[in-house]
Design an enzyme around this catalytic site. Structure first.
Site, PDB file in Angstrom:
ATOM      1  N   SER A   1       1.049  -1.320   0.115  1.00 20.57           N
ATOM      2  CA  SER A   1       0.026   0.050  -0.082  1.00 20.57           C
ATOM      3  C   SER A   1       0.858   1.211  -0.080  1.00 20.57           C
ATOM      4  O   SER A   1       2.027   1.134   0.473  1.00 20.57           O
ATOM      5  CB  SER A   1      -0.923  -0.002   1.198  1.00 20.57           C
ATOM      6  OG  SER A   1      -1.492   1.228   1.517  1.00 20.57           O
TER       7      SER A   1
ATOM      8  N   TYR B   1      -1.608   0.080   9.818  1.00 21.06           N
ATOM      9  CA  TYR B   1      -1.801  -0.740   8.642  1.00 21.06           C
ATOM     10  C   TYR B   1      -0.589  -0.342   7.777  1.00 21.06           C
ATOM     11  O   TYR B   1      -0.129  -1.245   7.127  1.00 21.06           O
ATOM     12  CB  TYR B   1      -3.079  -0.120   8.122  1.00 21.06           C
ATOM     13  CG  TYR B   1      -3.285  -0.937   6.664  1.00 21.06           C
ATOM     14  CD1 TYR B   1      -3.782  -2.033   6.504  1.00 21.06           C
ATOM     15  CD2 TYR B   1      -3.218   0.035   5.476  1.00 21.06           C
ATOM     16  CE1 TYR B   1      -4.192  -2.564   5.022  1.00 21.06           C
ATOM     17  CE2 TYR B   1      -3.396  -0.490   4.272  1.00 21.06           C
ATOM     18  CZ  TYR B   1      -3.916  -1.889   4.017  1.00 21.06           C
ATOM     19  OH  TYR B   1      -4.075  -2.266   2.800  1.00 21.06           O
TER      20      TYR B   1
END
Length: 272
Positions: free
Chosen positions: A163, A176
């Site tokens: 990501s 995250y």
């Protein structure tokens, strides 16, 4: 010297384009594939000829997803991505039914919390790390070591999902992002260790319009998209195209890379 070098490599210069069915006769496992990015990847690989094995936690959603594929070209196996018994069931089934594995897409990931790191429950952080990082590693380990899959012999390809939150701090999803930074480095390290037999790459998306990312854009999609040079958020199809490229022979000389698929937002100074 330059003339003789050019004439010595006619095959490379005149190489034909790859077929539109780049995965004909191949088998691909995609984790976290009942919806969103994972399902989009399964659709793309299947459209290009692969038999796809979809995994996810919820049997009902997974069953609905696999029902859309042409008969005999898709298989659903429900279970938790960080469960060793589930991984064993997936790979044992693939070995028994198909006798091979060509592509592993480690897409499963979680982010059960939103907020600043300083207030984060450490148990939640451990769970994110277990699923996103150790889970990704475990899927690769099990695929490589399973004797019935012939993953090395088939010149296996692994694509992980990182990501842009792993590249730059992103408000509310800090841990995250930390886990995805680890996935990126894990990908590069695995590529070095597993070459030349197995290629390992990652795709790092920005905000993609899925249920998973709803909190990042719901009710303000136009505002969020305005930070992107392409002026729109990503779609599962955008990421599927990138994954299909990295998993195909078109990327045969590409390994240990993290392909940022973000509509230009990081370069423009934005974040996930």
């Amino acid at each position: 010297m330059s003339d003789s070098t050019s004439s010595a490599q006619p095959a490379a210069a005149s190489a034909a384009p790859k077929s539109g069915r780049r995965f004909e006769g191949q088998v691909a496992v995609i984790t976290g594939a009942s919806r969103g990015i994972g399902l989009g990847i399964a659709r793309r690989l299947n459209a290009e000829g692969a038999t796809v094995v979809l995994t996810a936690r919820k049997p009902e959603a997974l069953g609905e997803a696999v029902a859309e594929f042409p008969e005999g070209t898709a298989l659903a196996i429900a279970g938790k991505a960080d469960d060793p018994a589930h991984r064993a069931e997936v790979f044992d089934t693939v070995a028994e039914k198909f006798g091979r594995l060509d592509v592993l897409v480690a897409n499963a990931g979680i982010n059960p919390v939103y907020g600043p790191l300083v207030d984060m429950e450490l148990d939640a952080a451990r769970k994110i790390f277990d699923v996103n990082v150790l889970g990704t590693l475990a899927w690769v380990q099990d695929a490589v070591h399973h004797e019935g899959l012939n993953f090395r012999e088939n010149k296996g390809r692994v694509v992980t999902l990182s990501s842009v939150a792993g590249q730059i701090p992103s408000e509310g999803i800090g841990f995250y992002g930390i886990s995805k930074a680890a996935v990126s480095h894990l990908t590069k390290t695995l590529a070095v260790e597993l070459g030349p037999d197995i290629r390992v790459n990652a795709v790092a998306p920005a905000v993609v319009k899925t249920k998973f990312a709803t909190a990042l854009y719901e009710g303000r999609e136009e505002e969020v998209a305005s930070a992107y040079p392409v002026k729109r958020l990503g779609t599962p199809e955008d990421i599927a195209g990138a994954v299909a490229y990295l998993a195909s022979d078109d990327a045969d000389w590409i390994t240990a890379q993290v392909l940022t698929a973000d509509g230009g937002v990081v370069t423009a100074g934005g974040s996930a």
